[in-house]
Motif scaffolding. Structure first.
Motif, PDB file in Angstrom:
ATOM      1  N   MET A   1       0.842  -1.173   0.000  1.00 36.23           N
ATOM      2  CA  MET A   1       0.000   0.000   0.000  1.00 36.23           C
ATOM      3  C   MET A   1       0.886   1.233   0.000  1.00 36.23           C
ATOM      4  O   MET A   1       1.869   1.309   0.712  1.00 36.23           O
ATOM      5  N   ALA A   2       0.521   2.171  -0.784  1.00 35.77           N
ATOM      6  CA  ALA A   2       1.253   3.437  -0.833  1.00 35.77           C
ATOM      7  C   ALA A   2       0.409   4.521  -0.183  1.00 35.77           C
ATOM      8  O   ALA A   2      -0.805   4.594  -0.385  1.00 35.77           O
ATOM      9  N   ILE A   3       1.068   5.344   0.602  1.00 35.52           N
ATOM     10  CA  ILE A   3       0.413   6.465   1.257  1.00 35.52           C
ATOM     11  C   ILE A   3       1.230   7.704   0.942  1.00 35.52           C
ATOM     12  O   ILE A   3       2.460   7.679   1.020  1.00 35.52           O
ATOM     13  N   SER A   4       0.565   8.778   0.609  1.00 37.44           N
ATOM     14  CA  SER A   4       1.299  10.013   0.364  1.00 37.44           C
ATOM     15  C   SER A   4       1.026  10.988   1.494  1.00 37.44           C
ATOM     16  O   SER A   4      -0.053  10.985   2.091  1.00 37.44           O
ATOM     17  N   VAL A   5       2.035  11.777   1.786  1.00 39.08           N
ATOM     18  CA  VAL A   5       1.941  12.768   2.853  1.00 39.08           C
ATOM     19  C   VAL A   5       2.360  14.103   2.263  1.00 39.08           C
ATOM     20  O   VAL A   5       3.407  14.206   1.628  1.00 39.08           O
ATOM     21  N   ARG A   6       1.560  15.104   2.476  1.00 38.48           N
ATOM     22  CA  ARG A   6       1.892  16.443   1.979  1.00 38.48           C
ATOM     23  C   ARG A   6       2.659  17.192   3.065  1.00 38.48           C
ATOM     24  O   ARG A   6       2.224  17.261   4.214  1.00 38.48           O
ATOM     25  N   LEU A   7       3.810  17.707   2.677  1.00 34.85           N
ATOM     26  CA  LEU A   7       4.669  18.442   3.606  1.00 34.85           C
ATOM     27  C   LEU A   7       5.065  19.775   3.001  1.00 34.85           C
ATOM     28  O   LEU A   7       5.276  19.870   1.787  1.00 34.85           O
ATOM     29  N   ASN A   8       5.220  20.768   3.860  1.00 36.07           N
ATOM     30  CA  ASN A   8       5.801  22.002   3.337  1.00 36.07           C
ATOM     31  C   ASN A   8       7.311  21.778   3.204  1.00 36.07           C
ATOM     32  O   ASN A   8       7.867  20.805   3.711  1.00 36.07           O
ATOM     33  N   THR A   9       7.973  22.657   2.495  1.00 41.67           N
ATOM     34  CA  THR A   9       9.391  22.499   2.185  1.00 41.67           C
ATOM     35  C   THR A   9      10.248  22.403   3.440  1.00 41.67           C
ATOM     36  O   THR A   9      11.143  21.562   3.524  1.00 41.67           O
ATOM     37  N   GLN A  10       9.939  23.212   4.422  1.00 39.67           N
ATOM     38  CA  GLN A  10      10.728  23.216   5.653  1.00 39.67           C
ATOM     39  C   GLN A  10      10.597  21.876   6.389  1.00 39.67           C
ATOM     40  O   GLN A  10      11.609  21.301   6.826  1.00 39.67           O
ATOM     41  N   ASP A  11       9.396  21.344   6.518  1.00 42.45           N
ATOM     42  CA  ASP A  11       9.197  20.053   7.175  1.00 42.45           C
ATOM     43  C   ASP A  11       9.871  18.939   6.388  1.00 42.45           C
ATOM     44  O   ASP A  11      10.502  18.047   6.969  1.00 42.45           O
ATOM     45  N   GLU A  12       9.746  18.976   5.074  1.00 40.97           N
ATOM     46  CA  GLU A  12      10.363  17.958   4.229  1.00 40.97           C
ATOM     47  C   GLU A  12      11.872  17.933   4.441  1.00 40.97           C
ATOM     48  O   GLU A  12      12.463  16.864   4.607  1.00 40.97           O
ATOM     49  N   GLN A  13      12.497  19.089   4.446  1.00 44.55           N
ATOM     50  CA  GLN A  13      13.943  19.162   4.655  1.00 44.55           C
ATOM     51  C   GLN A  13      14.327  18.624   6.031  1.00 44.55           C
ATOM     52  O   GLN A  13      15.305  17.885   6.165  1.00 44.55           O
ATOM     53  N   LEU A  14      13.561  18.978   7.053  1.00 43.08           N
ATOM     54  CA  LEU A  14      13.840  18.510   8.403  1.00 43.08           C
ATOM     55  C   LEU A  14      13.732  16.988   8.482  1.00 43.08           C
ATOM     56  O   LEU A  14      14.626  16.316   9.012  1.00 43.08           O
ATOM     57  N   PHE A  15      12.645  16.427   7.948  1.00 42.86           N
ATOM     58  CA  PHE A  15      12.438  14.985   8.014  1.00 42.86           C
ATOM     59  C   PHE A  15      13.501  14.233   7.220  1.00 42.86           C
ATOM     60  O   PHE A  15      14.017  13.205   7.674  1.00 42.86           O
ATOM     61  N   LYS A  16      13.839  14.722   6.043  1.00 46.94           N
ATOM     62  CA  LYS A  16      14.875  14.073   5.237  1.00 46.94           C
ATOM     63  C   LYS A  16      16.221  14.122   5.945  1.00 46.94           C
ATOM     64  O   LYS A  16      16.969  13.140   5.947  1.00 46.94           O
ATOM     65  N   SER A  17      16.533  15.249   6.535  1.00 44.62           N
ATOM     66  CA  SER A  17      17.798  15.398   7.253  1.00 44.62           C
ATOM     67  C   SER A  17      17.851  14.447   8.450  1.00 44.62           C
ATOM     68  O   SER A  17      18.859  13.779   8.683  1.00 44.62           O
ATOM     69  N   TYR A  18      16.756  14.375   9.198  1.00 42.61           N
ATOM     70  CA  TYR A  18      16.713  13.486  10.358  1.00 42.61           C
ATOM     71  C   TYR A  18      16.859  12.032   9.920  1.00 42.61           C
ATOM     72  O   TYR A  18      17.615  11.263  10.527  1.00 42.61           O
ATOM     73  N   ALA A  19      16.142  11.646   8.874  1.00 41.57           N
ATOM     74  CA  ALA A  19      16.215  10.269   8.378  1.00 41.57           C
ATOM     75  C   ALA A  19      17.628   9.937   7.927  1.00 41.57           C
ATOM     76  O   ALA A  19      18.163   8.875   8.262  1.00 41.57           O
ATOM     77  N   LYS A  20      18.253  10.850   7.192  1.00 41.81           N
ATOM     78  CA  LYS A  20      19.608  10.615   6.709  1.00 41.81           C
ATOM     79  C   LYS A  20      20.582  10.490   7.879  1.00 41.81           C
ATOM     80  O   LYS A  20      21.428   9.596   7.896  1.00 41.81           O
TER      81      LYS A  20
END
Length: 73
Positions: A1-20
């Motif tokens: 199952m695929a789920i999409s989540v809408r994020l603003n640019t600032q949240d996206e950058q934060l989450f990607k940075s944390y994950a990395k």
């Protein structure tokens, strides 16, 4: 199952940075966060239920008493 989540640019950058930083994918990050949230809510519900039971009958036993009652001294 695929789920999409809408994020603003600032949240996206934060989450990607944390994950990395934690060597995980965004999917792992979100899945872990949701599981932790569910577990935390379940633990809180169990705690509240236990507290309610204790308040009805505030009897406590020491470790030694429990061992003696169970015959495992």
């Amino acid at each position: 199952m695929a789920i999409s989540v809408r994020l603003n640019t600032q949240d996206e950058q934060l989450f990607k940075s944390y994950a990395k930083t934690n060597n995980m994918t965004l999917s792992e990050l979100f899945r872990n966060a949701v599981f932790e949230k569910i577990e935390g809510e379940y633990d809180l519900a169990v705690y509240r239920e236990s507290l309610e039971e204790y308040n009805k009958n505030p009897v406590i036993y020491s470790h030694a008493e429990v061992c003696r009652l169970l015959g495992i001294e």
